[in-house]
Scaffold this active site. Structure first.
Site, short mmCIF file in Angstrom:
data_model
loop_
_atom_site.label_atom_id
_atom_site.label_comp_id
_atom_site.label_asym_id
_atom_site.label_seq_id
_atom_site.Cartn_x
_atom_site.Cartn_y
_atom_site.Cartn_z
N TYR A 170 54.63 22.20 51.28
CA TYR A 170 55.56 21.13 51.62
C TYR A 170 56.12 21.40 53.03
CZ TYR A 170 55.38 19.23 46.87
OH TYR A 170 54.97 18.65 45.71
N ARG A 346 55.09 26.32 32.51
CA ARG A 346 54.07 25.87 31.56
C ARG A 346 54.37 26.32 30.13
NH1 ARG A 346 51.94 21.96 34.71
NH2 ARG A 346 52.68 22.70 36.71
#
Length: 394
Positions: A170, A346
């Site tokens: 980013y 996750r």
């Protein structure tokens, strides 16, 4: 095990977390046109009820051009009331809540956003579907202002913490990278100059919020690409951020959404599911180029730990360990090694109540099988497909 360090309270800046577990930012995929949906609120309240001390809302862009795509929240004045519904709900469920703020840079889909994006140096970007021009100094000054404004709105919306996105390719992460940043002004060149923009952002965010909330950063240790940001740059950059004193903790990560996304996921590459989730033309491209774009890395428990230990040895500030943590014995060992928080993603998609199971000593390991088939679900609402199947079957 549950009576040990995992469930002791700990300080994070002005906050007291009731245990060491933080839900790491996972793009939720339920913000149509950037709206705060009931599904987004439910996503985070479930994690809160499941026992995590703090959950992180991803990804709150600081400007329309900084969105990943059009279905991304922009943390502006218009979203404060909607986000207050979310923070109030998470607090009622017993947890603190963090807003991850950032600018997607070269990862932004400009076709979807219908806004230009920014880059440290001019280059082609597949997510941007074309050439992204190098940001001007004036644009970077405005960017710093955008981060400051977003931080203020986060406080107004009731967030307890702000995480500045400095990872995964980013915008701020791309300025760190010698591979992506070819500038010759104050924002490019050696390690110190490539860190200048991120340091200015951290300073502005802290100036705007003071001690009202905790301020952290998601920080790349290793881009996972040739010529990218690696320990020779990332360790001294982290030391600069620590010396500035604007951040309460670093969450250590790696990889690049632009160039090597599987580096921070690890496990099987769900290419067939990715192809099925995309428009036909994009799917055809993935059939041809997918294996080159998504490199396979075998899953290992706590796969970032060897890199993170280098940072623990070099820094005194609080650190959050991230990356494939599923077992309670891994958690306790990491805390004994001097890490202050454990960030999980996750494993909490598969079982949002895993932290409670650890506390109640009904489990010592999560149920995630690291199939990574959750990755393509970001386009329809991020979820564990195994958990969904099990729920239907029951």
């Amino acid at each position: 095990m549950a009576s040990k360090q995992s469930f002791t309270s700990v300080r994070l800046g002005p906050l007291t977390l009731n245990n060491r577990f933080v839900k790491a930012a996972t793009f939720e995929g339920v913000m149509p046109r950037g709206q705060v949906s009931d599904a987004l609120i439910d996503f985070h309240t479930e994690v809160a009820r499941g026992g995590a001390a703090m959950t992180t809302v991803a990804y709150c862009a600081v400007s329309p051009g900084g969105r990943v795509h059009r279905d991304t929240v922009v943390l502006d004045r218009d979203r404060v009331h909607e986000l207050r519904r979310l923070t109030d709900a998470v607090h009622a469920a017993g947890a603190l809540v963090c807003a991850q703020i950032g600018h997607a840079g070269l990862v932004a889909n400009t076709l979807s956003n219908r806004n230009p994006t920014l880059a440290p140096s001019t280059r082609l970007s597949a997510p941007a579907m074309g050439l992204v021009k190098a940001a001007t100094v004036e644009q970077l000054d405005s960017l710093v202002d955008d981060f400051g404004a977003a931080a203020t709105f986060a406080v107004d919306a009731g967030f307890d913490a702000i995480e500045i996105h400095m990872g995964h390719g980013y915008l701020l992460s791309s300025f760190f990278s010698p591979n992506l940043n070819k500038r010759t002004d104050r924002y490019g060149g050696n390690t110190v100059r490539r860190a200048e923009l991120a340091r200015r952002v951290a300073e502005r965010v802290r100036l705007e919020v003071g001690d009202a909330v905790a301020v952290t950063a998601k920080f790349n240790m290793d881009d996972g690409v040739r010529g990218g940001f690696w320990l020779t740059d990332s360790l001294p950059t982290a030391q600069l951020l620590e010396s500035d004193g604007h951040l309460d903790a670093l969450q250590l990560t790696g990889g690049s959404s632009l160039l090597n996304p599987m580096y921070y996921f690890r496990g099987d590459v769900p290419l067939d599911e990715f192809i099925a989730s995309q428009p036909r033309l994009v799917g055809l491209g993935l059939r041809v180029l997918g294996r080159r774009m998504f490199r396979a890395y075998p899953f290992e428990e706590a796969f970032f730990l060897p890199l993170a230990r280098q940072f623990r040895a070099a820094l005194s500030m609080p650190l959050m360990l991230l990356g494939g943590i599923n077992r309670l014995d891994t958690v306790e060992a990491a805390l004994a090694d001097g890490f202050d928080f454990i960030a999980m993603a996750r494993s909490l998609l598969r079982d949002p109540f895993l932290i409670n199971h650890f506390r109640e000593e009904t489990a010592t390991e999560g149920l995630c099988i690291h199939c990574m088939k959750c990755m393509p679900t970001v386009y329809s609402g991020t979820h564990c497909v195994v958990r969904t199947t099990a729920s239907i079957a029951s």
